[in-house]
Design an enzyme around this catalytic site. Structure first.
Site, PDB file in Angstrom:
ATOM      1  N   TYR A  73      37.579  32.475  40.126  1.00 60.58           N
ATOM      2  CA  TYR A  73      37.825  32.784  38.726  1.00 60.58           C
ATOM      3  C   TYR A  73      37.128  31.789  37.818  1.00 60.58           C
ATOM      4  O   TYR A  73      36.967  30.626  38.184  1.00 60.58           O
ATOM      5  CB  TYR A  73      39.333  32.685  38.471  1.00 60.58           C
ATOM      6  CG  TYR A  73      39.914  33.917  37.820  1.00 60.58           C
ATOM      7  CD1 TYR A  73      40.215  35.042  38.574  1.00 60.58           C
ATOM      8  CD2 TYR A  73      40.155  33.952  36.446  1.00 60.58           C
ATOM      9  CE1 TYR A  73      40.742  36.172  37.982  1.00 60.58           C
ATOM     10  CE2 TYR A  73      40.684  35.086  35.852  1.00 60.58           C
ATOM     11  CZ  TYR A  73      40.978  36.189  36.629  1.00 60.58           C
ATOM     12  OH  TYR A  73      41.495  37.303  36.038  1.00 60.58           O
TER      13      TYR A  73
ATOM     14  N   ASP B 257      46.369  25.564  37.942  1.00 66.25           N
ATOM     15  CA  ASP B 257      44.960  25.177  37.995  1.00 66.25           C
ATOM     16  C   ASP B 257      44.673  23.844  37.309  1.00 66.25           C
ATOM     17  O   ASP B 257      43.687  23.186  37.642  1.00 66.25           O
ATOM     18  CB  ASP B 257      44.084  26.280  37.397  1.00 66.25           C
ATOM     19  CG  ASP B 257      43.977  27.472  38.338  1.00 66.25           C
ATOM     20  OD1 ASP B 257      43.984  27.260  39.567  1.00 66.25           O
ATOM     21  OD2 ASP B 257      43.904  28.613  37.866  1.00 66.25           O
TER      22      ASP B 257
END
Ligand SMILES: [Cu+2]
Length: 629
Positions: free
Chosen positions: A381, A298
């Site tokens: 998320y 990420d």
């Protein structure tokens, strides 16, 4: 650039525009190119140290961009102050980070594609306005052979029950289109067959949750600071109590803390030159076709900065808040602002220290802490990052994971790689590995890291009752020794010692890295994801400071085959003793999913601490006053 006062200030919108204009002029970077990233080229440590208020500031940007027509990627250093390109480097075979523009373009292209429309119609979905395509990056080894060498993405398909409903409530099973990101061409429909949708309840917005009764016994809490806040924010410089630091921000790490120091007897003692998150690796531990490619980086692929979302007073932060905006850019290099990207505020945090004496009575001090935080939303998320500075000179770095878990619906028996969370729906197990890059300078740059272990001595002479416990402090002399693993049996921690500075007691001054949230990779060393993320194979790595060694899984993890960061650097086995060192701390969450984490996940919280250890002569919080307000 009148608003730049310090060499560590983040790039301004004007500077981003100027850097791109120089590249367009000097290197024929046309509109067909994409700008992957523009970030401040941070000055060397001595330039930061020597800077005085009012000095002229020379600014440069690092720009990564690529030509969509031939796929060639380049890394440039643009000397903005000198209006020229300082360096221009072709990076053959490497893929720059994913961009938000690509994410949106893939979504739009696929929703308009007749093959996708037909595949969804076979699944009973005809309103394309309710469909969301999530773009995921590949690891090199899983890219289908015919598409190798191209910039490709695979996608998830999600379906909202109604326009404002949660797309992640309803995975569209058996459909994972593959797209060429440069041409936006559908390469493969990725249709492995219809999965019968399950009657799930994946909504969390109250009006969409059937029969939800909100509690009516929650009374208001208000935080008042009638005398104002005790911190001072001057541009990007932050001072609070004895702490001082500078706040930075970039597309990849998000929040960066620079030049963290603590004032002691009238002088500012350095603690850290730079603190940030340098990578996050999220392997899903489900080998089925729905998830085998799901290995997110990420930070390296998407960027915590690009994913940063605006904070809201009263929700994300409570009390007297100071916000900082962040300036980033899109894939055309056009700057934009994220309002309220960083939050600075104080918190009461319970009791700091206390003693009750039968004669003198009770002495109690309440703990106040300064929190610098930001939140990133990476598709389904969220990651909430909090750096907390305490009055006893401790720093806690906390991360909270929340948001919506990825789920899959199944027919028959649930696979053993996840937890049942809804009707015929499971949430696969996965892990979140964060790599904190901690460029500590404890009372100066020359430091040595020690592994400190607690050891019980054998019963015998001098230890007749087997009570003796000692500390074993082992200096880490080379990078190989600097590859460290958490040891529960020995309660291992690490001390960053300045061998040249002593406290009043004659011991060397240090800060201790108190581990929390350490987890093993639990991956076969030969697995493709571990090859790409060998950095997660140890709890701690220590390297000699190099300004250009920043990315633990390599500079370009998008479509990577191997980790060209920490394992490659530390293979040199350079000395790390009594020198400027960087610590890379790996921690996170072994996320064994729970039914209670559906449809939205209560925060899962992990943290580690940096605590002074002999840095002071005594408790540095003795001077905290009793009275508040
Ligand atoms: Cu998770």
């Amino acid at each position: 650039m009148p608003d730049v006062r310090h060499p560590l200030d983040p790039l301004t919108a004007d500077e981003i525009r100027a850097a791109i204009a120089i590249l367009r002029r000097e290197r024929d970077v046309t509109e067909r190119w994409r700008i992957a990233s523009v970030e401040l080229r941070e000055p060397a440590k001595d330039a930061v140290r020597d800077h005085r208020a009012g000095d002229a500031v020379s600014r440069a940007a690092i720009v990564v961009c690529w030509n969509r027509d031939d796929g060639r990627a380049y890394k440039a250093v643009v000397a903005i102050s000198e209006d020229r390109v300082a360096s221009w480097e072709h990076r053959p075979g490497e893929q720059p980070n994913m961009t938000v523009d690509e994410f949106h373009e893939v979504d739009a292209a696929l929703r308009a594609h007749p093959d996708v429309v037909a595949a969804l119609a076979r699944r009973g979905i005809t309103d394309m306005g309710l469909v969301l395509m999530d773009t995921w990056a590949y690891g090199a080894s899983l890219i289908p052979d015919p598409f190798r060498g191209r910039r490709v993405a695979w996608t998830d398909v999600w379906h909202r029950r109604e326009p404002a409903a949660n797309p992640y409530a309803n995975p569209v099973g058996g459909l994972h289109p593959i797209v060429d990101l440069n041409s936006m061409e559908l390469l493969d429909l990725g249709d492995s067959g219809v999965v019968e949708p399950a009657p799930t309840m994946g909504e969390y917005v109250p009006r969409l949750v059937p029969g939800l009764q909100l509690r009516d016994d929650v009374k208001a809490v208000h935080i008042h600071q009638p005398g104002g806040v005790s911190f001072r924010l001057d541009g990007h410089e932050l001072r609070w109590q004895r702490w001082s630091m500078r706040i930075g921000f970039n597309h990849r790490e998000g929040l960066v803390l620079h030049t963290v120091g603590y004032e002691d007897a009238g002088r500012t003692r350095p603690v850290a030159h730079r603190l940030s998150f340098a990578e996050m690796v999220v392997p899903y531990r489900d080998p089925t076709g729905e998830h085998e490619r799901r290995t997110a980086f990420d930070v390296g692929e998407w960027g915590l900065g690009f994913m940063t979302t605006s904070l809201e007073l009263g929700c994300d932060c409570l009390g007297e808040i100071a916000y900082l905006d962040a300036t980033l850019h899109d894939a055309r290099g056009e700057p934009y602002t994220i309002p309220n990207a960083i939050c600075v505020h104080e918190e009461d945090a319970g009791v700091l220290w206390k003693h009750v004496d039968p004669v003198a009575g009770a002495e109690t001090r309440r703990m106040r802490r300064l929190v610098v935080s930001f939140h990133a939303t990476v598709a389904n998320y969220e990651y909430l990052v909090y750096w907390r500075f305490h009055q006893d000179a401790s720093i806690e770095c906390e991360v909270r994971a929340t948001g919506i878990m990825v789920t899959t619906q199944f027919n028959g028996e649930p696979p053993p790689y996840g937890t049942l969370v809804d009707e015929r729906t499971y949430a696969p197990f996965h892990q979140h590995f964060l790599v904190a890059r901690l460029d500590l300078d404890v009372d100066g740059e020359r430091n040595t890291v020690h592994a400190v272990d607690s050891e019980a001595l054998p019963t015998g002479p001098g230890n007749p009752h087997g009570l003796a416990m000692v500390q074993r402090s082992t200096p880490l002399r080379t990078e190989r020794e600097g590859r460290q693993d958490y040891d529960w049996q020995r309660q291992r921690a690490w001390k960053v010692v300045n061998p040249g500075a002593r406290n009043r007691l004659g011991t060397t001054v240090a800060y201790k890295l108190v581990p929390g949230g350490a987890l093993p990779a639990l991956l076969d060393a030969a697995s493709p994801v571990f090859e790409r993320a060998q950095a997660i194979g140890h709890t701690l790595w220590v390297t000699p400071h190099r300004g250009d060694e920043r990315w633990p899984c390599g500079e370009f993890p998008t479509q990577s085959a191997e980790d060209r960061g920490l394992p490659a650097w530390t293979a040199q086995d350079r000395p790390i003793e009594d020198t400027d060192v960087v610590l890379w701390y790996v921690f996170g969450i072994n996320h064994v999913t729970r039914a209670e984490e559906w449809p939205v996940m209560p925060v899962d919280t992990v943290s580690f601490w940096l605590k002074p250890d002999g840095f002071f002569d005594r408790n540095p919080a003795l001077d905290v006053p009793l009275a508040h307000g």
